[in-house]
Design a protein around this motif. Structure first.
Motif, PDB file in Angstrom:
ATOM      1  N   ALA A   1       0.783  -1.436  -0.092  1.00  0.00           N
ATOM      2  CA  ALA A   1      -0.049  -0.006  -0.031  1.00  0.00           C
ATOM      3  C   ALA A   1       0.901   1.243   0.126  1.00  0.00           C
ATOM      4  O   ALA A   1       0.742   2.267  -0.711  1.00  0.00           O
ATOM      5  CB  ALA A   1      -0.687  -0.001   1.238  1.00  0.00           C
ATOM      6  N   ALA A   2       1.946   1.248   0.567  1.00  0.00           N
ATOM      7  CA  ALA A   2       2.984   2.390   0.622  1.00  0.00           C
ATOM      8  C   ALA A   2       3.400   2.640  -0.855  1.00  0.00           C
ATOM      9  O   ALA A   2       4.128   3.669  -0.987  1.00  0.00           O
ATOM     10  CB  ALA A   2       4.112   2.053   1.611  1.00  0.00           C
ATOM     11  N   ARG A   3       3.431   1.717  -1.801  1.00  0.00           N
ATOM     12  CA  ARG A   3       3.973   1.789  -2.871  1.00  0.00           C
ATOM     13  C   ARG A   3       2.892   2.422  -4.109  1.00  0.00           C
ATOM     14  O   ARG A   3       2.981   2.437  -5.151  1.00  0.00           O
ATOM     15  CB  ARG A   3       4.556   0.705  -3.607  1.00  0.00           C
ATOM     16  N   THR A   4       1.717   2.634  -3.487  1.00  0.00           N
ATOM     17  CA  THR A   4       0.563   3.230  -4.228  1.00  0.00           C
ATOM     18  C   THR A   4       0.206   4.703  -3.814  1.00  0.00           C
ATOM     19  O   THR A   4       0.772   5.361  -2.828  1.00  0.00           O
ATOM     20  CB  THR A   4      -0.797   2.361  -4.053  1.00  0.00           C
ATOM     21  N   LYS A   5      -0.470   5.364  -4.452  1.00  0.00           N
ATOM     22  CA  LYS A   5      -0.825   6.681  -4.161  1.00  0.00           C
ATOM     23  C   LYS A   5      -2.254   7.108  -4.478  1.00  0.00           C
ATOM     24  O   LYS A   5      -2.934   6.238  -5.237  1.00  0.00           O
ATOM     25  CB  LYS A   5       0.145   7.643  -5.062  1.00  0.00           C
TER      26      LYS A   5
ATOM     27  N   ASP B   1      -4.729   6.300  -7.878  1.00  0.00           N
ATOM     28  CA  ASP B   1      -4.281   5.289  -8.727  1.00  0.00           C
ATOM     29  C   ASP B   1      -5.782   4.473  -9.280  1.00  0.00           C
ATOM     30  O   ASP B   1      -6.593   3.972  -8.820  1.00  0.00           O
ATOM     31  CB  ASP B   1      -3.421   4.195  -8.110  1.00  0.00           C
ATOM     32  N   LEU B   2      -5.493   4.376 -10.740  1.00  0.00           N
ATOM     33  CA  LEU B   2      -6.646   3.607 -11.303  1.00  0.00           C
ATOM     34  C   LEU B   2      -6.413   2.155 -11.111  1.00  0.00           C
ATOM     35  O   LEU B   2      -5.542   1.455 -11.235  1.00  0.00           O
ATOM     36  CB  LEU B   2      -6.766   3.610 -12.778  1.00  0.00           C
ATOM     37  N   CYS B   3      -7.435   1.277 -10.490  1.00  0.00           N
ATOM     38  CA  CYS B   3      -7.272  -0.251  -9.822  1.00  0.00           C
ATOM     39  C   CYS B   3      -8.627  -0.905 -10.465  1.00  0.00           C
ATOM     40  O   CYS B   3      -9.797  -0.314  -9.945  1.00  0.00           O
ATOM     41  CB  CYS B   3      -7.057  -0.136  -8.437  1.00  0.00           C
TER      42      CYS B   3
ATOM     43  N   ALA C   1      -5.734  -2.337   5.518  1.00  0.00           N
ATOM     44  CA  ALA C   1      -4.030  -2.525   4.797  1.00  0.00           C
ATOM     45  C   ALA C   1      -3.492  -0.963   4.648  1.00  0.00           C
ATOM     46  O   ALA C   1      -2.507  -1.291   4.349  1.00  0.00           O
ATOM     47  CB  ALA C   1      -4.125  -3.231   3.724  1.00  0.00           C
ATOM     48  N   GLY C   2      -4.317  -0.108   4.759  1.00  0.00           N
ATOM     49  CA  GLY C   2      -3.752   1.501   4.774  1.00  0.00           C
ATOM     50  C   GLY C   2      -3.608   1.756   3.570  1.00  0.00           C
ATOM     51  O   GLY C   2      -2.799   2.585   3.172  1.00  0.00           O
ATOM     52  N   PHE C   3      -4.251   1.360   2.241  1.00  0.00           N
ATOM     53  CA  PHE C   3      -4.225   1.722   1.217  1.00  0.00           C
ATOM     54  C   PHE C   3      -4.819   3.225   0.958  1.00  0.00           C
ATOM     55  O   PHE C   3      -5.676   3.580   1.469  1.00  0.00           O
ATOM     56  CB  PHE C   3      -5.004   0.901   0.006  1.00  0.00           C
ATOM     57  N   PRO C   4      -4.291   4.118   0.048  1.00  0.00           N
ATOM     58  CA  PRO C   4      -4.574   5.217  -0.174  1.00  0.00           C
ATOM     59  C   PRO C   4      -6.189   5.419  -0.851  1.00  0.00           C
ATOM     60  O   PRO C   4      -6.614   4.309  -1.061  1.00  0.00           O
ATOM     61  CB  PRO C   4      -3.671   6.247  -1.074  1.00  0.00           C
ATOM     62  N   LEU C   5      -6.588   6.322  -1.290  1.00  0.00           N
ATOM     63  CA  LEU C   5      -7.750   6.364  -2.017  1.00  0.00           C
ATOM     64  C   LEU C   5      -7.721   6.314  -3.357  1.00  0.00           C
ATOM     65  O   LEU C   5      -7.624   7.137  -4.104  1.00  0.00           O
ATOM     66  CB  LEU C   5      -8.894   7.752  -1.784  1.00  0.00           C
ATOM     67  N   LEU C   6      -7.958   4.936  -3.616  1.00  0.00           N
ATOM     68  CA  LEU C   6      -7.804   4.593  -5.021  1.00  0.00           C
ATOM     69  C   LEU C   6      -9.175   4.688  -5.770  1.00  0.00           C
ATOM     70  O   LEU C   6     -10.162   4.556  -5.145  1.00  0.00           O
ATOM     71  CB  LEU C   6      -7.438   2.808  -5.071  1.00  0.00           C
ATOM     72  N   VAL C   7      -8.959   4.729  -7.026  1.00  0.00           N
ATOM     73  CA  VAL C   7     -10.091   4.632  -8.146  1.00  0.00           C
ATOM     74  C   VAL C   7     -10.422   3.541  -8.437  1.00  0.00           C
ATOM     75  O   VAL C   7      -9.785   2.693  -8.955  1.00  0.00           O
ATOM     76  CB  VAL C   7      -9.995   5.777  -9.236  1.00  0.00           C
ATOM     77  N   LEU C   8     -11.516   2.603  -7.883  1.00  0.00           N
ATOM     78  CA  LEU C   8     -11.680   1.400  -8.291  1.00  0.00           C
ATOM     79  C   LEU C   8     -12.788   1.265  -9.652  1.00  0.00           C
ATOM     80  O   LEU C   8     -13.685   2.005  -9.733  1.00  0.00           O
ATOM     81  CB  LEU C   8     -12.592   0.768  -7.152  1.00  0.00           C
TER      82      LEU C   8
ATOM     83  N   ILE D   1     -20.868   5.566  -1.767  1.00  0.00           N
ATOM     84  CA  ILE D   1     -20.935   6.828  -1.246  1.00  0.00           C
ATOM     85  C   ILE D   1     -20.801   7.063   0.019  1.00  0.00           C
ATOM     86  O   ILE D   1     -20.138   8.409   0.377  1.00  0.00           O
ATOM     87  CB  ILE D   1     -22.448   7.194  -1.627  1.00  0.00           C
ATOM     88  N   LEU D   2     -21.137   6.440   1.214  1.00  0.00           N
ATOM     89  CA  LEU D   2     -21.106   6.457   2.394  1.00  0.00           C
ATOM     90  C   LEU D   2     -19.382   6.526   2.890  1.00  0.00           C
ATOM     91  O   LEU D   2     -18.972   7.344   3.604  1.00  0.00           O
ATOM     92  CB  LEU D   2     -21.784   5.301   3.270  1.00  0.00           C
ATOM     93  N   ASP D   3     -18.760   5.606   1.980  1.00  0.00           N
ATOM     94  CA  ASP D   3     -17.500   5.643   2.219  1.00  0.00           C
ATOM     95  C   ASP D   3     -16.323   6.520   1.606  1.00  0.00           C
ATOM     96  O   ASP D   3     -15.226   6.777   1.623  1.00  0.00           O
ATOM     97  CB  ASP D   3     -16.954   4.244   1.826  1.00  0.00           C
ATOM     98  N   GLY D   4     -16.994   7.264   0.620  1.00  0.00           N
ATOM     99  CA  GLY D   4     -16.596   8.306  -0.238  1.00  0.00           C
ATOM    100  C   GLY D   4     -15.525   7.829  -1.140  1.00  0.00           C
ATOM    101  O   GLY D   4     -14.491   8.125  -1.306  1.00  0.00           O
TER     102      GLY D   4
END
Length: 600
Positions: free
Chosen positions: A197-201, A204-206, A276-283, A299-302
């Motif tokens: 997770a520390a290697r993502t930002k 990021d499109l996931c 796991a501490g992942f940043p706000l990824l675009v799923l 929506i609730l989780d933003g």
């Protein structure tokens, strides 16, 4: 009152004689928390063997134990601990020499994968997730590289290690592999995710998707009957993967029961990513993850997302009906010059109830609607053909007075007709065209749609981002094809979890290998990423006893591979000369050859 034993007693190593073997063992006190057995017990643990000269030979229990646990062991004075001192986790810095027998092994493809493991950071992350246990990390990397280079089952790993230089120097037998995979815990898995997770930002499109894996056994809890994507009559598990389209590697995996729909797994996936501490990824998800419940969860989780939606959904059909009748394209949709696709974006006002009396507004929730005229003509023609064939088949059944199958089969085989049957013998009374269903099919022909949340994208940008999911589909092809992980071959829960962990490591390296092959000039020279490994395989490593290792020269296309990956060729393996570049001839007629006569 009995005297309380010292804590160090549990870690004092003694010799245990059994059937002529001398085992180095401890006997820690195991406390029964429920007192069901009536008393506490001493559990004997063998850490290795001791020969007649008191030389300690560690076994796999010692090698795969946490370093903190291993270093608590108290060995008797006078024992020869040289084998422990030579382990990678204990070895001091310096130039190593070969202390084993002379060897001459294949190494090129393994060397390339080792460089990929360092470049992607998976080697360092794995070792840190295992608490610094390099022996365990070497064994896992060896199994992962075996997956990539051979695609075979683990039955022949030990034989493969006899001819190939691998990170793990000791042979991995079937029992060793079982013990290794069963020692991988959920803590190891989550620790690895935190490091990845520390290697993502942020942003990021996931891509999020799942695949099914058929199983030979039936003892695992997650093996269930479901819709088998391979169309095999086998029970299966469902495995979800989150694939980072920016780094071109998987970042998360989880297994689910084989009968669980994708839409029901979203909450668990989001929870794991958050823990796991992942940043706000675009799923990016397909239609399988579409549901009102999931959209409200996003929506609730933003949660930023791009979600493909069914065209026959009420909200989408309302937008399509608003266009009315049209000849070529709906009015109000803009055409993209490159793709020749029409699109339009709608802002959607949506509120989700947080708790009694409180609501949360959706953040930039938008519907992107697309229209493809070519696709519309093909779908309308296919619809007419399907109706004609279904009507002919139903008429034949009615004329012949034949009994029909169950109701589910009728809905599946004749979706555009309503069939009435007799209760006693299930013969047909009549069949009628379902005009409402046909009208909806005609109305939706040529249209498709997606929803975006908490991101600012035009319709075509959202479509281009969604199209990147094709890279994840190739990921599943790698898993079930070249890596040989198309079947579930475990019969225990901890063994299955450990093998999934190893497969995840292998797919990280394999995905990066495939990405470099596709994005560089290597694609013109090699038909597949596996051919790159085949080209590197002939490089050998020669190790003579008491001498430093020697790697054979890199030549030809092997140098091109290193250049494409940005890897430095090992010292003394690169050519010491450079070929002279032939000067290009200038324009014009070449000079005539000078004629030399006898006179000079």
């Amino acid at each position: 009152m009995a005297r309380q034993a010292e804590e160090s007693t549990n870690y004092r190593v003694k010799i245990h004689l059994n059937n002529g073997y001398r085992y180095a063992s401890t006997q820690p006190l195991v406390i029964d928390p429920d007192r069901t057995s009536g008393r506490n017990k001493h559990k004997r643990i063998h850490w290795g063997t001791v020969d007649e000269n008191n030389k300690f030979h560690p076994n796999k229990t010692f090698l795969y134990a946490d370093l903190s646990e291993r270093r608590k062991l108290i060995f008797p004075d006078g024992w020869d601990m040289s084998e422990v001192a030579a382990l990678p986790s204990e070895r001091k810095a310096g130039r190593p020499t070969n202390g084993d027998d002379d060897s001459n092994k294949l190494y090129g493809d393994i060397w390339l994968l080792e460089q990929i493991a360092e470049k992607t950071g998976i080697r360092n992350d794995l070792e840190e997730a295992l608490g610094g246990n390099r022996e365990m990390a070497d064994a896992i990397m060896t199994l992962a590289m075996y997956h990539i280079t051979t695609g075979n089952t683990f039955n022949r790993v030990a034989h493969w290690q006899r001819i190939v230089k691998t990170p793990c120097g000791s042979p991995l037998t079937s029992s060793d592999i079982t013990r290794l995979t069963q020692s991988i815990t959920e803590q190891h898995r989550m620790d690895l995710f935190r490091l990845r997770a520390a290697r993502t930002k942020d942003g990021d499109l996931c891509a999020v998707d799942s695949t099914t894996r058929s199983a030979y056994g039936s003892s695992l809890a997650d093996i269930k009957w479901g819709k088998n994507k391979e169309r095999l009559p086998l029970e299966q598990t469902t495995e979800v993967v989150v694939y980072d389209l920016n780094t071109h590697m998987p970042i998360y995996y989880r297994t689910f029961p084989g009968n669980i729909p994708d839409s029901r797994s979203v909450e668990t996936i989001l929870l794991d990513l958050r823990h796991a501490g992942f940043p706000l990824l675009v799923l990016i998800t397909d239609r399988g993850y579409e549901s009102v419940r999931n959209m409200e969860r996003y929506i609730l989780d933003g949660q930023p997302l791009i979600m493909w939606v069914k065209v026959r959904q009420k909200m989408v059909l309302e937008k399509i009906r608003a266009f009315g009748s049209f000849v070529h394209s709906p009015e109000g949709m803009e055409v993209d010059e490159d793709s020749r696709i029409y699109s339009r974006q709608y802002d959607i006002d949506y509120k989700v109830e947080v708790h009694a009396g409180a609501e949360k507004d959706a953040d930039r929730l938008r519907l992107n609607l697309y229209f493809d005229p070519v696709r519309r003509s093909e779908e309308l023609t296919s619809l007419d053909v399907a109706i004609k064939r279904q009507r002919a088949a139903l008429e034949e059944i009615k004329t012949g007075g034949l009994p029909m199958d169950d109701d589910e089969s009728i809905r599946k085989n004749y979706p555009y007709f309503t069939v009435k049957l007799k209760d006693d013998d299930r013969t047909m009374i009549s069949y009628d065209l379902n005009t409402k269903k046909v009208e909806e099919a005609r109305l939706a022909s040529g249209f498709y749609a997606n929803i975006t949340h908490k991101i600012d994208l035009t319709p075509m940008q959202a479509l281009d981002a969604y199209s990147l999911r094709d890279e994840q589909e190739k990921y599943f092809e790698q898993q079930k094809g070249p890596l040989g992980c198309d079947r579930q071959r475990s019969w225990s829960e901890d063994g299955k979890n450990g093998r999934l962990f190893v497969m995840f490591i292998a797919l990280i390296m394999s995905s990066y290998l495939k990405y470099i092959w596709k994005s560089t000039a290597l694609k013109k020279s090699f038909c597949s990423s596996l051919e790159i490994l085949d080209e590197m395989r002939s490089i050998r490593i020669v190790e003579h006893k008491g001498k430093a290792r020697h790697i054979t020269p890199f030549v030809g296309r092997q140098l091109d591979i290193c250049e494409a990956f940005g890897f430095i060729v090992p010292d003394k393996c690169a050519p010491k000369y450079k070929s002279r570049k032939v000067k290009a001839k200038g324009p014009g007629r070449p000079p005539k050859a000078k004629i030399i006569t006898e006179e000079g």
